[in-house]
Motif scaffolding. Sequence first.
Motif, PDB file in Angstrom:
ATOM      1  N   MET A   1       0.838  -1.204   0.000  1.00  0.00           N
ATOM      2  CA  MET A   1       0.000   0.000   0.000  1.00  0.00           C
ATOM      3  C   MET A   1       0.877   1.259   0.000  1.00  0.00           C
ATOM      4  SD  MET A   1      -2.922   1.360  -0.046  1.00  0.00           S
ATOM      5  CE  MET A   1      -3.841   2.799   0.405  1.00  0.00           C
ATOM      6  N   LYS A   3       4.650   2.691   0.760  1.00  0.00           N
ATOM      7  CA  LYS A   3       6.027   2.227   0.905  1.00  0.00           C
ATOM      8  C   LYS A   3       6.953   3.430   1.001  1.00  0.00           C
ATOM      9  CE  LYS A   3       9.387  -1.025  -1.043  1.00  0.00           C
ATOM     10  NZ  LYS A   3       9.645  -1.994  -2.144  1.00  0.00           N
ATOM     11  N   GLU A  31       6.934  -0.289   5.241  1.00  0.00           N
ATOM     12  CA  GLU A  31       5.892  -0.607   4.267  1.00  0.00           C
ATOM     13  C   GLU A  31       4.597  -0.936   5.005  1.00  0.00           C
ATOM     14  OE1 GLU A  31       5.326  -3.361   0.238  1.00  0.00           O
ATOM     15  OE2 GLU A  31       7.217  -3.331   1.345  1.00  0.00           O
ATOM     16  N   LEU A  32       3.481  -0.344   4.558  1.00  0.00           N
ATOM     17  CA  LEU A  32       2.178  -0.557   5.185  1.00  0.00           C
ATOM     18  C   LEU A  32       1.327  -1.491   4.348  1.00  0.00           C
ATOM     19  CD1 LEU A  32       3.150   2.092   6.610  1.00  0.00           C
ATOM     20  CD2 LEU A  32       0.750   2.778   6.687  1.00  0.00           C
ATOM     21  N   GLU A  33       0.506  -2.284   5.050  1.00  0.00           N
ATOM     22  CA  GLU A  33      -0.440  -3.169   4.384  1.00  0.00           C
ATOM     23  C   GLU A  33      -1.782  -2.452   4.197  1.00  0.00           C
ATOM     24  OE1 GLU A  33       0.289  -6.125   3.220  1.00  0.00           O
ATOM     25  OE2 GLU A  33       2.343  -5.999   3.988  1.00  0.00           O
ATOM     26  N   PRO A  34      -2.553  -2.823   3.161  1.00  0.00           N
ATOM     27  CA  PRO A  34      -3.875  -2.215   2.967  1.00  0.00           C
ATOM     28  C   PRO A  34      -4.775  -2.457   4.177  1.00  0.00           C
ATOM     29  CG  PRO A  34      -3.197  -3.433   1.011  1.00  0.00           C
ATOM     30  CD  PRO A  34      -2.206  -3.764   2.074  1.00  0.00           C
ATOM     31  N   GLU A  36      -4.525  -1.207   7.146  1.00  0.00           N
ATOM     32  CA  GLU A  36      -3.793  -1.213   8.410  1.00  0.00           C
ATOM     33  C   GLU A  36      -3.845   0.151   9.084  1.00  0.00           C
ATOM     34  OE1 GLU A  36       0.632  -2.609   9.979  1.00  0.00           O
ATOM     35  OE2 GLU A  36       0.413  -1.938   7.910  1.00  0.00           O
ATOM     36  N   THR A 202      -6.798   2.614   5.114  1.00  0.00           N
ATOM     37  CA  THR A 202      -5.408   2.523   5.549  1.00  0.00           C
ATOM     38  C   THR A 202      -5.025   3.854   6.186  1.00  0.00           C
ATOM     39  OG1 THR A 202      -4.924   1.039   3.699  1.00  0.00           O
ATOM     40  CG2 THR A 202      -3.050   2.022   4.831  1.00  0.00           C
ATOM     41  N   ASN A 218      -2.621  -1.589  14.601  1.00  0.00           N
ATOM     42  CA  ASN A 218      -2.283  -2.927  14.127  1.00  0.00           C
ATOM     43  C   ASN A 218      -0.785  -3.165  14.306  1.00  0.00           C
ATOM     44  OD1 ASN A 218      -4.627  -2.080  11.750  1.00  0.00           O
ATOM     45  ND2 ASN A 218      -4.920  -3.900  13.002  1.00  0.00           N
ATOM     46  N   ARG A 219      -0.001  -2.130  13.978  1.00  0.00           N
ATOM     47  CA  ARG A 219       1.447  -2.173  14.205  1.00  0.00           C
ATOM     48  C   ARG A 219       1.910  -0.809  14.695  1.00  0.00           C
ATOM     49  NH1 ARG A 219       5.068  -3.691   9.465  1.00  0.00           N
ATOM     50  NH2 ARG A 219       3.525  -2.484   8.278  1.00  0.00           N
TER      51      ARG A 219
END
Length: 386
Positions: A1, A3, A31-34, A36, A202, A218-219
């Motif tokens: 998603m 970066k 780097e992030l995930e969709p 998140e 996100t 989430n993180r």
Amino acid sequence: MLKIKGLNRTFPANKKLDQAAVAAVDDLSVELEPGELFTMLGPSGCGKTTTLRCVAGLERPDAGEITLGDRVLFSSERKIDVDANQRGLGMVFQSYAIWPHMDVFRNIAFPLEIMPRKSRPSKKEIRVRVERVLDVVQLGHLAGRRATDLSGGQQQRLALARALVMEPPLLLLDEPLSNLDAKLREGMRFELKRLQRDLGVTAVYVTHDQVEALAMSNRIAVMRHGRIEQLGKPREIYGSPTTRFVADFIGSANFIEGQVVGPAPQGTGFVIRTAFGEVTAGSAQEHTVGDGVLITVRPESMSLDTAAGGDWTGEVAARAFLGDGVDHMVKLGEVTLRVKTSPRISIPDGTPVRVLFEDDACAIVPDGGGGSLASLEPREPVGSPA
């Protein structure tokens, strides 16, 4: 998603103010995930807001690359720098920046109304989108009210709605709850998390509030001096800190110096000899016999026994009632440990006690010393005398 690669931002020296150059962001990559909710957490000056502003296009990095999906927003190598108003991101600032002369509906609709004519939605579509987001943030019944007549929590939701109505691929949140009182801030944490989860947005969240980060993320990326000190899920960050800075910054921690005796007889970890007895502590790194290490134990992972005797025996030096518990400062020789007990337990000053905790409550942080086998002094509790 999203970066971020090799991001650098240095603020130049100011000779008039006798200030040296400051590396606000130092070779940061993540780097992030969709979908998140990613939190950048750290003290003032650690680079978290500067990183967020670089993503938003409000700050120009010196080097690095920022991509969102397949779209490059910034690249020092490829000479790309998309203007902030062309990035299509949603942002909620620390100050809500609402327009006081407009009502709630117009505040939300305005970003859509000023879009370029070719991409501007029709009046009907604007109304549909505004009404939809008003329902999401539960402000539909206040659509006609002046923005300045809203409470602090309602203004915060209005600022969020104004960002969401643009249907951004990425939502940036810069300490949006810091201006709210403690009770309202606690409620809004859950409200923000619910909205983010239900909408699948996100989001990058910037805060210095550890509880906020643990409750919502989430993180978490714990930042220090422009770098990420530790990256992981909230439970990992809290329960298995990899450095003394992280252990001390996230919540409260006791630090005790010791020496490695050998590997634990069962499971993972190492047996550590301290000035008060041996303990078993987990570690993400390898250690050899004789290594000086620093172990950390959370105050809430410890308990007190008035049947004193044996290892880890001392006496209560001070106590403070905190509402949800009682902080006891326990003196063991020259060392003071902070122990948080149930609010039903309040042990008078001067009482001999034994400090108890399970082996899995201890973790080794890699930057400990060996030397004097003495604990670092914990911060004094703040509360009412118990």
